[in-house]
Design an enzyme around this catalytic site. Structure first.
Site, PDB file in Angstrom:
ATOM      1  N   ASP A  35     -23.440  48.215 -75.418  1.00  0.00           N
ATOM      2  CA  ASP A  35     -22.732  47.085 -74.809  1.00  0.00           C
ATOM      3  C   ASP A  35     -23.701  46.428 -73.826  1.00  0.00           C
ATOM      4  OD1 ASP A  35     -21.042  45.580 -72.928  1.00  0.00           O
ATOM      5  OD2 ASP A  35     -19.368  46.577 -73.952  1.00  0.00           O
ATOM      6  N   LYS A  52     -20.117  29.599 -71.091  1.00  0.00           N
ATOM      7  CA  LYS A  52     -21.367  29.039 -71.635  1.00  0.00           C
ATOM      8  C   LYS A  52     -22.070  28.193 -70.567  1.00  0.00           C
ATOM      9  CE  LYS A  52     -21.120  30.867 -75.732  1.00  0.00           C
ATOM     10  NZ  LYS A  52     -21.943  32.037 -76.039  1.00  0.00           N
ATOM     11  N   ASP A  92     -25.615  45.786 -80.728  1.00  0.00           N
ATOM     12  CA  ASP A  92     -24.234  45.301 -80.817  1.00  0.00           C
ATOM     13  C   ASP A  92     -23.287  46.411 -80.418  1.00  0.00           C
ATOM     14  OD1 ASP A  92     -21.748  44.064 -81.946  1.00  0.00           O
ATOM     15  OD2 ASP A  92     -23.201  42.646 -82.780  1.00  0.00           O
ATOM     16  N   ILE A 135     -23.121  34.880 -86.905  1.00  0.00           N
ATOM     17  CA  ILE A 135     -24.370  34.119 -86.769  1.00  0.00           C
ATOM     18  C   ILE A 135     -25.566  35.057 -86.654  1.00  0.00           C
ATOM     19  CG2 ILE A 135     -25.607  32.431 -85.336  1.00  0.00           C
ATOM     20  CD1 ILE A 135     -22.744  31.318 -84.612  1.00  0.00           C
ATOM     21  N   LEU A 151     -11.183  26.549 -88.514  1.00  0.00           N
ATOM     22  CA  LEU A 151     -10.737  25.913 -89.756  1.00  0.00           C
ATOM     23  C   LEU A 151     -11.228  26.634 -91.021  1.00  0.00           C
ATOM     24  CD1 LEU A 151      -9.309  23.555 -91.168  1.00  0.00           C
ATOM     25  CD2 LEU A 151     -11.475  22.292 -91.033  1.00  0.00           C
ATOM     26  N   ASN A 185      -8.790  31.573 -86.067  1.00  0.00           N
ATOM     27  CA  ASN A 185      -8.538  30.409 -85.200  1.00  0.00           C
ATOM     28  C   ASN A 185      -9.225  29.178 -85.763  1.00  0.00           C
ATOM     29  OD1 ASN A 185      -7.377  31.981 -82.986  1.00  0.00           O
ATOM     30  ND2 ASN A 185      -9.443  32.821 -82.802  1.00  0.00           N
ATOM     31  N   GLY A 235     -22.973  40.167 -85.764  1.00  0.00           N
ATOM     32  CA  GLY A 235     -21.932  39.152 -85.912  1.00  0.00           C
ATOM     33  C   GLY A 235     -22.242  38.143 -87.001  1.00  0.00           C
ATOM     34  N   SER A 252     -23.163  26.359 -76.868  1.00  0.00           N
ATOM     35  CA  SER A 252     -22.145  25.762 -77.735  1.00  0.00           C
ATOM     36  C   SER A 252     -21.901  24.317 -77.338  1.00  0.00           C
ATOM     37  CB  SER A 252     -20.853  26.562 -77.553  1.00  0.00           C
ATOM     38  OG  SER A 252     -19.752  25.879 -78.089  1.00  0.00           O
ATOM     39  N   TYR A 283     -13.609  30.090 -71.983  1.00  0.00           N
ATOM     40  CA  TYR A 283     -14.757  30.378 -72.856  1.00  0.00           C
ATOM     41  C   TYR A 283     -15.885  29.374 -72.591  1.00  0.00           C
ATOM     42  CZ  TYR A 283     -17.680  30.062 -77.033  1.00  0.00           C
ATOM     43  OH  TYR A 283     -18.757  29.967 -77.876  1.00  0.00           O
TER      44      TYR A 283
HETATM   45  P1  NAD Z   1     -19.200  37.028 -83.739  1.00  0.00           P
HETATM   46  O1  NAD Z   1     -17.978  37.484 -83.010  1.00  0.00           O
HETATM   47  O2  NAD Z   1     -19.228  37.165 -85.213  1.00  0.00           O
HETATM   48  O3  NAD Z   1     -20.490  37.755 -83.159  1.00  0.00           O
HETATM   49  C1  NAD Z   1     -20.638  38.139 -81.821  1.00  0.00           C
HETATM   50  C2  NAD Z   1     -21.232  39.539 -81.821  1.00  0.00           C
HETATM   51  O4  NAD Z   1     -21.441  39.943 -80.470  1.00  0.00           O
HETATM   52  C3  NAD Z   1     -20.318  40.570 -82.468  1.00  0.00           C
HETATM   53  O5  NAD Z   1     -21.044  41.349 -83.399  1.00  0.00           O
HETATM   54  C4  NAD Z   1     -19.831  41.400 -81.289  1.00  0.00           C
HETATM   55  O6  NAD Z   1     -19.523  42.737 -81.662  1.00  0.00           O
HETATM   56  C5  NAD Z   1     -21.001  41.282 -80.334  1.00  0.00           C
HETATM   57  N1  NAD Z   1     -20.652  41.468 -78.920  1.00  0.00           N
HETATM   58  C6  NAD Z   1     -19.709  40.829 -78.205  1.00  0.00           C
HETATM   59  N2  NAD Z   1     -19.692  41.283 -76.948  1.00  0.00           N
HETATM   60  C7  NAD Z   1     -20.660  42.240 -76.863  1.00  0.00           C
HETATM   61  C8  NAD Z   1     -21.125  43.075 -75.818  1.00  0.00           C
HETATM   62  N3  NAD Z   1     -20.564  43.057 -74.605  1.00  0.00           N
HETATM   63  N4  NAD Z   1     -22.152  43.911 -76.072  1.00  0.00           N
HETATM   64  C9  NAD Z   1     -22.718  43.970 -77.304  1.00  0.00           C
HETATM   65  N5  NAD Z   1     -22.295  43.195 -78.331  1.00  0.00           N
HETATM   66  C10 NAD Z   1     -21.277  42.350 -78.116  1.00  0.00           C
HETATM   67  O7  NAD Z   1     -19.449  35.511 -83.299  1.00  0.00           O
HETATM   68  P2  NAD Z   1     -20.528  34.468 -83.812  1.00  0.00           P
HETATM   69  O8  NAD Z   1     -19.803  33.338 -84.401  1.00  0.00           O
HETATM   70  O9  NAD Z   1     -21.586  35.144 -84.573  1.00  0.00           O
HETATM   71  O10 NAD Z   1     -21.083  33.968 -82.397  1.00  0.00           O
HETATM   72  C11 NAD Z   1     -22.331  34.398 -81.870  1.00  0.00           C
HETATM   73  C12 NAD Z   1     -22.592  33.625 -80.586  1.00  0.00           C
HETATM   74  O11 NAD Z   1     -22.618  32.242 -80.877  1.00  0.00           O
HETATM   75  C13 NAD Z   1     -21.529  33.818 -79.511  1.00  0.00           C
HETATM   76  O12 NAD Z   1     -22.171  33.903 -78.262  1.00  0.00           O
HETATM   77  C14 NAD Z   1     -20.703  32.558 -79.599  1.00  0.00           C
HETATM   78  O13 NAD Z   1     -20.111  32.221 -78.363  1.00  0.00           O
HETATM   79  C15 NAD Z   1     -21.763  31.545 -79.991  1.00  0.00           C
HETATM   80  N6  NAD Z   1     -21.205  30.359 -80.663  1.00  0.00           N
HETATM   81  C16 NAD Z   1     -20.441  30.542 -81.808  1.00  0.00           C
HETATM   82  C17 NAD Z   1     -19.896  29.427 -82.430  1.00  0.00           C
HETATM   83  C18 NAD Z   1     -19.014  29.580 -83.645  1.00  0.00           C
HETATM   84  O14 NAD Z   1     -18.225  28.678 -83.916  1.00  0.00           O
HETATM   85  N7  NAD Z   1     -19.123  30.658 -84.420  1.00  0.00           N
HETATM   86  C19 NAD Z   1     -20.152  28.145 -81.925  1.00  0.00           C
HETATM   87  C20 NAD Z   1     -20.933  28.013 -80.776  1.00  0.00           C
HETATM   88  C21 NAD Z   1     -21.462  29.139 -80.161  1.00  0.00           C
HETATM   89  C1  WQD Z   2     -12.015  22.323 -86.391  1.00  0.00           C
HETATM   90  C2  WQD Z   2     -11.026  21.218 -86.762  1.00  0.00           C
HETATM   91  C3  WQD Z   2      -8.938  21.431 -85.612  1.00  0.00           C
HETATM   92  C4  WQD Z   2      -7.752  25.174 -87.550  1.00  0.00           C
HETATM   93  C5  WQD Z   2     -14.309  25.620 -81.942  1.00  0.00           C
HETATM   94  C6  WQD Z   2     -14.475  26.015 -80.489  1.00  0.00           C
HETATM   95  C7  WQD Z   2     -15.802  25.532 -79.972  1.00  0.00           C
HETATM   96  C8  WQD Z   2     -16.967  25.995 -80.863  1.00  0.00           C
HETATM   97  C9  WQD Z   2     -16.715  25.628 -82.292  1.00  0.00           C
HETATM   98  C10 WQD Z   2     -17.763  28.139 -80.132  1.00  0.00           C
HETATM   99  C11 WQD Z   2     -10.255  20.671 -85.562  1.00  0.00           C
HETATM  100  C12 WQD Z   2      -8.755  21.606 -87.099  1.00  0.00           C
HETATM  101  C13 WQD Z   2      -8.440  24.043 -87.177  1.00  0.00           C
HETATM  102  C14 WQD Z   2      -6.519  25.018 -88.267  1.00  0.00           C
HETATM  103  C15 WQD Z   2      -6.799  22.635 -88.195  1.00  0.00           C
HETATM  104  N1  WQD Z   2     -17.053  27.432 -80.902  1.00  0.00           N
HETATM  105  N2  WQD Z   2      -7.968  22.791 -87.496  1.00  0.00           N
HETATM  106  N3  WQD Z   2      -6.112  23.749 -88.563  1.00  0.00           N
HETATM  107  O1  WQD Z   2     -11.991  23.375 -82.341  1.00  0.00           O
HETATM  108  O2  WQD Z   2     -14.000  22.114 -83.232  1.00  0.00           O
HETATM  109  O3  WQD Z   2     -14.341  24.227 -82.071  1.00  0.00           O
HETATM  110  O4  WQD Z   2     -15.430  26.141 -82.694  1.00  0.00           O
HETATM  111  O5  WQD Z   2     -18.486  27.803 -79.233  1.00  0.00           O
HETATM  112  O6  WQD Z   2     -15.945  26.014 -78.684  1.00  0.00           O
HETATM  113  O7  WQD Z   2     -13.422  25.440 -79.735  1.00  0.00           O
HETATM  114  O8  WQD Z   2     -13.299  24.265 -84.341  1.00  0.00           O
HETATM  115  O9  WQD Z   2     -12.684  25.310 -86.469  1.00  0.00           O
HETATM  116  O10 WQD Z   2     -11.088  25.514 -84.505  1.00  0.00           O
HETATM  117  O11 WQD Z   2     -11.362  23.313 -85.628  1.00  0.00           O
HETATM  118  O12 WQD Z   2      -6.383  21.515 -88.494  1.00  0.00           O
HETATM  119  O13 WQD Z   2      -5.844  25.994 -88.617  1.00  0.00           O
HETATM  120  O14 WQD Z   2     -10.033  21.791 -87.636  1.00  0.00           O
HETATM  121  O15 WQD Z   2      -7.868  20.721 -85.047  1.00  0.00           O
HETATM  122  O16 WQD Z   2     -10.043  19.301 -85.787  1.00  0.00           O
HETATM  123  P1  WQD Z   2     -13.320  23.406 -82.958  1.00  0.00           P
HETATM  124  P2  WQD Z   2     -12.088  24.707 -85.254  1.00  0.00           P
END
Ligand code: NAD
Ligand code: WQD
Length: 335
Positions: free
Chosen positions: A62, A156, A35, A16, A203, A201, A14, A128, A152
């Site tokens: 998985d 966490k 993955d 991250i 920004l 979804n 993914g 998160s 979601y």
């Molecule tokens: P991502 O969707 O790019 O990566 C997630 C990876 O997990 C993907 O490669 C997906 O195929 C794999 N995956 C999902 N379910 C699986 C399963 N059941 N078995 C095996 N693989 C599986 O997302 P990301 O942004 O890299 O996020 C990684 C982690 O960080 C997630 O747990 C997410 O909740 C957490 N996180 C992300 C954000 C963010 O904004 N990107 C913020 C806070 C926390």
């Molecule tokens: C950022 C800012 C929006 C899209 C999400 C998850 C949170 C965590 C981090 C995983 C906000 C604004 C966004 C758009 C906009 N993820 N925005 N137009 O909401 O802070 O957090 O990601 O754990 O759980 O909820 O991030 O990037 O969606 O939004 O104006 O089309 O951008 O209102 O102020 P958010 P985001």
């Protein structure tokens, strides 16, 4: 140089996880990616290998599949697991809460059982800032009250509590839950980065698509928030800084029972600051229009990252300019 040991990265293909794989390898460990590619592509694993100069082992599985997890953990001798696998789309979680419980929470249960069977006692978990719910005070430190404002976020919180029970259930178990703020950007090579499926979804990927002309304009969710320019403020953190934080946690895991640590910069940026930085640094236009607020959003959220400094010796180094530069370079090369 001899490897310091094997680190299993669930969700390592993914956004991250791929960056964490690179930093883990740079620190002398051997990353193994596991993955099921439900939100990522296999080509990412090849690109991580290209970046590192040698192929990375990848197990297609998985985390909910106990047999596959036993086979995976039985085939490597893992020093630790970095558990990033999970679904993360807030809107989808509202529509399909059972899927999120099953994939994220039950998946973690199956993973922990497999770790128990093979004596793997260390985990770094992708938590998160969503666990803080609507911010009650700023900056947000780790003692901020917890609440789930969507399914979601509930996953966490459930997993953090499951990890509390897990570390208490056997001797010598160590967990660090890293509470990420808003990860953005891409590797400086532009070989790996964020490429969500469909209409984004979040920004930054939305801004990228508008800048490329793939979407007509950015809808800014609210122009009347109580913030300096009226748009929402968040703590954007460069994904390479975030990935380095995982290595820092890995290095200090043995001094922890279960610790929760914020990974953020401590600096908030508004939606319009992000848009303007993107336009200035990359020399492109990002048309936007102010729209109504999005349900569930908060005016502002940013971290107190001082615990990460004290416990992990970690601080973010990269700023908004590097985040928008690298997100754009990746989109134009590989996105
Ligand atoms: P991502 O969707 O790019 O990566 C997630 C990876 O997990 C993907 O490669 C997906 O195929 C794999 N995956 C999902 N379910 C699986 C399963 N059941 N078995 C095996 N693989 C599986 O997302 P990301 O942004 O890299 O996020 C990684 C982690 O960080 C997630 O747990 C997410 O909740 C957490 N996180 C992300 C954000 C963010 O904004 N990107 C913020 C806070 C926390
Ligand atoms: C950022 C800012 C929006 C899209 C999400 C998850 C949170 C965590 C981090 C995983 C906000 C604004 C966004 C758009 C906009 N993820 N925005 N137009 O909401 O802070 O957090 O990601 O754990 O759980 O909820 O991030 O990037 O969606 O939004 O104006 O089309 O951008 O209102 O102020 P958010 P985001």
């Amino acid at each position: 140089m001899a490897s310091r040991g094997t680190i299993l990265l669930t969700g390592g293909a993914g956004f991250i996880g791929s960056h964490v794989a690179v930093e883990v390898a740079a620190a002398g460990w051997t990353p193994v990616i596991l993955d099921n590619f439900c939100t990522s592509e296999r080509s990412v694993v090849e690109r991580v290998g290209e970046l590192l100069g040698s192929p990375v082992r990848c197990i297609g599985a998985d985390i909910r599949d106990a047999q596959a997890m036993h086979a995976a953990l039985g085939s490597i001798s893992a020093h630790a697991v970095i558990h990033l696998a999970g679904l993360k789309a807030v809107g989808e979680s509202v529509e399909k809460p059972e899927l999120y419980q099953d994939n994220n929470v039950r998946g973690t249960e199956v993973l922990l059982a497999a770790m128990d069977r093979f004596g793997v006692r260390r985990m770094v978990f992708s938590s998160s800032c969503t666990v803080y719910g609507t911010p009650q005070r700023l900056p947000i430190d780790e003692s901020h009250p917890l609440s789930a404002i969507n399914p979601y976020g509930q996953t966490k919180l459930d997993i953090e509590r499951m990890l509390d029970r897990w570390v208490d259930a056997g001797p010598d178990r160590h967990v660090c839950s890293l509470r990420y703020f808003n990860p953005v950007g891409a590797h400086a090579s532009a070989l790996i980065g964020e490429s969500p499926l469909g209409i984004p979804n979040n920004l930054m990927p939305f801004v990228v698509k508008v800048a490329r002309g793939e979407l007509p304009e950015l809808g800014v969710f609210g122009g009347d928030w109580p913030t300096p320019d009226g748009t929402g403020v968040r703590d954007y953190i460069h994904v390479v800084d975030l990935a380095r934080g995982h290595v820092a946690a890995l290095e200090r895991l043995d001094s922890m029972h279960h610790e929760r640590i914020n990974l953020g910069t401590g600096v908030g940026a508004s939606v319009l600051e992000v848009v303007h930085a993107f336009e200035r640094v990359n020399g492109v236009k990002v048309p936007y229009a102010i729209r109504p607020r999005r349900a569930g959003d908060a005016a502002a959220a940013y971290a107190d990252p001082s615990l990460a400094d004290r416990r992990l010796g970690w601080r973010a180094r990269l700023g908004l300019d590097e985040m928008v530069r690298d997100a754009w370079a990746f989109a134009n090369r590989c996105g």
